[in-house]
Design a protein around this motif. Structure first.
Motif, short mmCIF file in Angstrom:
data_model
loop_
_atom_site.label_atom_id
_atom_site.label_comp_id
_atom_site.label_asym_id
_atom_site.label_seq_id
_atom_site.Cartn_x
_atom_site.Cartn_y
_atom_site.Cartn_z
N ASP A 186 0.83 -1.20 0.00
CA ASP A 186 0.00 0.00 0.00
C ASP A 186 0.87 1.26 0.00
N PHE A 187 1.94 1.26 0.79
CA PHE A 187 2.86 2.40 0.82
C PHE A 187 3.48 2.60 -0.56
N ALA A 188 3.93 1.51 -1.18
CA ALA A 188 4.56 1.62 -2.50
C ALA A 188 3.59 2.15 -3.54
N LEU A 189 2.33 1.70 -3.49
CA LEU A 189 1.33 2.17 -4.45
C LEU A 189 1.08 3.66 -4.31
N ASN A 190 1.19 4.16 -3.10
CA ASN A 190 0.96 5.59 -2.85
C ASN A 190 2.19 6.44 -3.11
N HIS A 191 3.31 5.81 -3.44
CA HIS A 191 4.54 6.53 -3.76
C HIS A 191 5.13 5.97 -5.06
N MET A 192 4.26 5.70 -6.00
CA MET A 192 4.65 5.00 -7.21
C MET A 192 5.66 5.79 -8.05
N ASN A 193 5.57 7.12 -8.05
CA ASN A 193 6.43 7.91 -8.92
C ASN A 193 7.70 8.40 -8.21
N LEU A 245 7.73 -5.04 -6.73
CA LEU A 245 7.23 -3.68 -6.92
C LEU A 245 7.55 -3.16 -8.32
N ASN A 246 8.65 -3.60 -8.92
CA ASN A 246 8.91 -3.22 -10.31
C ASN A 246 7.84 -3.77 -11.24
N LEU A 247 7.35 -5.00 -10.95
CA LEU A 247 6.27 -5.57 -11.76
C LEU A 247 4.97 -4.79 -11.55
N VAL A 248 4.73 -4.36 -10.31
CA VAL A 248 3.54 -3.53 -10.03
C VAL A 248 3.63 -2.21 -10.79
N ARG A 249 4.82 -1.64 -10.88
CA ARG A 249 5.01 -0.39 -11.63
C ARG A 249 4.73 -0.61 -13.12
N LEU A 250 5.20 -1.74 -13.64
CA LEU A 250 4.94 -2.05 -15.05
C LEU A 250 3.44 -2.21 -15.30
N SER A 261 5.04 6.11 -13.27
CA SER A 261 5.12 4.79 -12.63
C SER A 261 6.47 4.53 -11.99
N GLY A 262 7.36 5.54 -12.03
CA GLY A 262 8.64 5.43 -11.33
C GLY A 262 9.79 4.93 -12.17
N PHE A 263 9.67 4.95 -13.50
CA PHE A 263 10.77 4.54 -14.38
C PHE A 263 11.41 5.79 -14.98
N TRP A 264 12.69 6.01 -14.66
CA TRP A 264 13.37 7.21 -15.14
C TRP A 264 14.18 6.95 -16.40
N ASP A 265 14.55 5.72 -16.65
CA ASP A 265 15.30 5.34 -17.85
C ASP A 265 14.30 4.77 -18.86
N LEU A 266 13.94 5.57 -19.87
CA LEU A 266 12.89 5.15 -20.80
C LEU A 266 13.31 3.95 -21.63
N GLY A 267 14.59 3.85 -21.95
CA GLY A 267 15.06 2.71 -22.73
C GLY A 267 14.93 1.41 -21.98
N VAL A 273 12.37 -1.94 -22.65
CA VAL A 273 12.86 -3.32 -22.74
C VAL A 273 12.11 -4.21 -21.75
N ARG A 274 11.96 -3.76 -20.51
CA ARG A 274 11.25 -4.55 -19.51
C ARG A 274 9.78 -4.73 -19.89
N TYR A 275 9.19 -3.67 -20.41
CA TYR A 275 7.78 -3.71 -20.78
C TYR A 275 7.55 -4.73 -21.89
N ARG A 276 8.37 -4.67 -22.92
CA ARG A 276 8.22 -5.61 -24.04
C ARG A 276 8.44 -7.05 -23.59
N SER A 277 9.41 -7.26 -22.71
CA SER A 277 9.71 -8.61 -22.23
C SER A 277 8.53 -9.20 -21.49
#
Length: 329
Positions: free
Chosen positions: A225-232, A267-272, A296-302, A306-310
Motif C-alpha cells: 500500500d505504501f509503495a502504491l501511494n509513492h509510485m512515482n 514492486l517493479n512488476l507492479v510499476r509495469l 510509474s517510477g521509471f526514469w530510464d525510458l530505454g 525493454v522490460r515492458y516488451r519482455s
C-alpha cells in the motif's frame, strides 16, 4: 477467436467459456471487481476460464498458463472457495505453500493473495447463510480462520471428487442448454455438500501456521500500500522497512512467502502493470509513453521499454497506439 469473448455459449446456457491473454480482463470475466493481477512472466498460451451460474452459487474453473500474483477481497455476504490442482510450479495462497488436496476458504471481506504459474483452479462463491446452514446440517465444525482465511489439507482424492463434479456439471450445462432449471438446483446442492465435507478434516499444525502468517500478511499489505501511494518516487528496501519497522531480512522473507520474489522485483512488476493501465486507459489526447513511465517510477525510458516488451510481448508505444485506435472505433 476474440480474447475475452465467450468461446462456448448456447442460447440461455448458464455456462460461458473464455480465452484471454490480457490479465486486465480477468476481474470482469470472473465477475469480481477489485481483483488485481500482476503479471510475473509471459505464459505458453492463452489462459482459459469457464463460468457456470447456478441459482445462488457462481463457479469458475480456470486453466492458468501465465505466471501472476493475484490480490482481491472476498465479496460481502459471500464465502469464497479457491482450490488449485495440477500445479506445475510452487503456488502460495496467503503465504502458505499449496499442495494437491489443499483447499482455501475465504470469509466475506477477507483478502486473498496468491502467486503461481501453470495450474488449474476452482473459484466458487457461496452465500454466507447458505454455507453456514450446510455446515450445521452436516455437523461440520466452523473452520478456523486467520485474517479471514482458512486452508485445510484434504486427501487429493477429495479435491479430485470436487473437480470431477464441476466437470460433470459444466458438461451437462453445455449439452442441455437452457433446459436446466431443476438440474441446476440439484447441481448446486451436490457441490455445496462436497465442498463442506472437504472442510471436515481439521489440521491444528496448518491452523497454527496460518495464525503466524497473519501478522506477516499485514506487513506485506502495508508495504505494498505504501509503495502504491509513492509510485512515482524512488523506493529502496530501507524505505520499505521503515513502513513496518522490520529488518530487511524479515521483509525479504515476507515477500518471498507472499510473492516468491524480492520486494523490489515485485514492486517493479507492479510499476509495469500501472504503466500499462495508464497506456490503455489514460486520456488518448494527453497520454504518452514518457508520462506513463515517469508516473510509474521509471526514469530510464530505454530500460523501461525493454522490460515492458519482455513482460507484455509488445512495446509500450504499440500498447498506446492500440488504445488510441480502439477509442476511435
Amino acid at each position: 477467436m476474440t480474447e475475452g469473448s465467450p468461446l462456448e455459449q448456447s442460447g440461455s446456457s448458464p455456462l460461458q467459456t473464455f480465452s484471454f491473454s490480457d490479465l486486465d480482463q480477468f476481474a470482469d470475466l470472473i465477475r469480481h471487481g477489485g481483483v488485481e493481477l500482476t503479471k510475473v512472466k509471459p505464459g505458453d498460451g492463452f489462459d482459459r476460464l469457464s463460468v457456470l451460474q447456478l441459482p445462488q452459487v457462481l463457479v469458475r474453473k480456470g486453466e492458468q498458463y501465465s505466471e501472476w500474483t493475484c490480490t482481491g477481497t472476498a465479496l460481502p455476504g459471500m464465502y469464497s472457495f479457491v482450490i488449485p490442482w495440477n500445479m506445475h510450479r510452487e503456488t502460495r495462497y496467503n503465504g502458505i505453500r499449496m499442495e494437491d488436496g489443499m483447499i482455501s476458504l475465504y470469509a466475506p471481506g477477507a483478502v486473498h493473495i496468491s502467486n503461481g504459474g501453470r495450474s488449474e483452479y476452482l473459484y466458487v462463491t457461496v452465500p454466507q447463510q447458505l454455507l453456514e446452514t450446510e455446515l450445521a446440517k452436516l455437523q461440520v465444525a466452523r473452520p478456523h480462520f486467520a485474517n479471514g482465511c482458512h486452508i485445510s489439507r484434504s486427501e487429493p482424492a477429495t479435491v479430485s471428487m470436487v473437480t470431477a463434479l464441476v466437470h460433470r456439471m459444466m458438461h451437462i450445462a453445455t449439452t442441455r442448454g437452457g433446459d436446466l432449471e431443476l438440474g441446476l438446483v440439484a447441481m448446486e446442492r451436490s457441490l455445496i455438500t462436497a465442498l463442506v465435507l472437504a472442510l471436515d478434516d481439521p489440521d491444528p499444525v496448518l491452523d497454527e501456521l496460518m495464525d503466524r502468517r497473519a501478522t506477516r500478511q499485514a506487513m506485506f499489505l502495508m508495504t505494498v500500500d505504501f509503495a502504491l501511494n509513492h509510485m512515482n518516487k524512488d523506493l529502496y528496501v530501507t524505505d520499505l522497512c521503515g513502513v513496518t519497522g522490520i529488518a530487511e531480512r524479515t521483509l525479504r522473507q515476507v515477500f518471498q512467502e507472499f510473492t516468491n520474489m524480492s520486494p523490489i522485483a515485485f514492486l517493479n512488476l507492479v510499476r509495469l502493470r500501472r504503466a500499462r493501465q495508464l497506456l490503455l486507459n489514460g486520456d488518448p489526447e494527453q497520454m504518452s509513453v514518457k508520462y506513463a513511465a515517469l508516473d510509474s517510477g521509471f526514469w530510464d525510458l530505454g530500460r523501461f521499454s525493454v522490460r515492458y516488451r519482455s513482460l507484455f510481448g509488445e512495446s509500450p508505444s504499440r500498447t498506446l497506439a492500440s488504445a488510441v485506435a480502439s477509442e476511435k472505433v
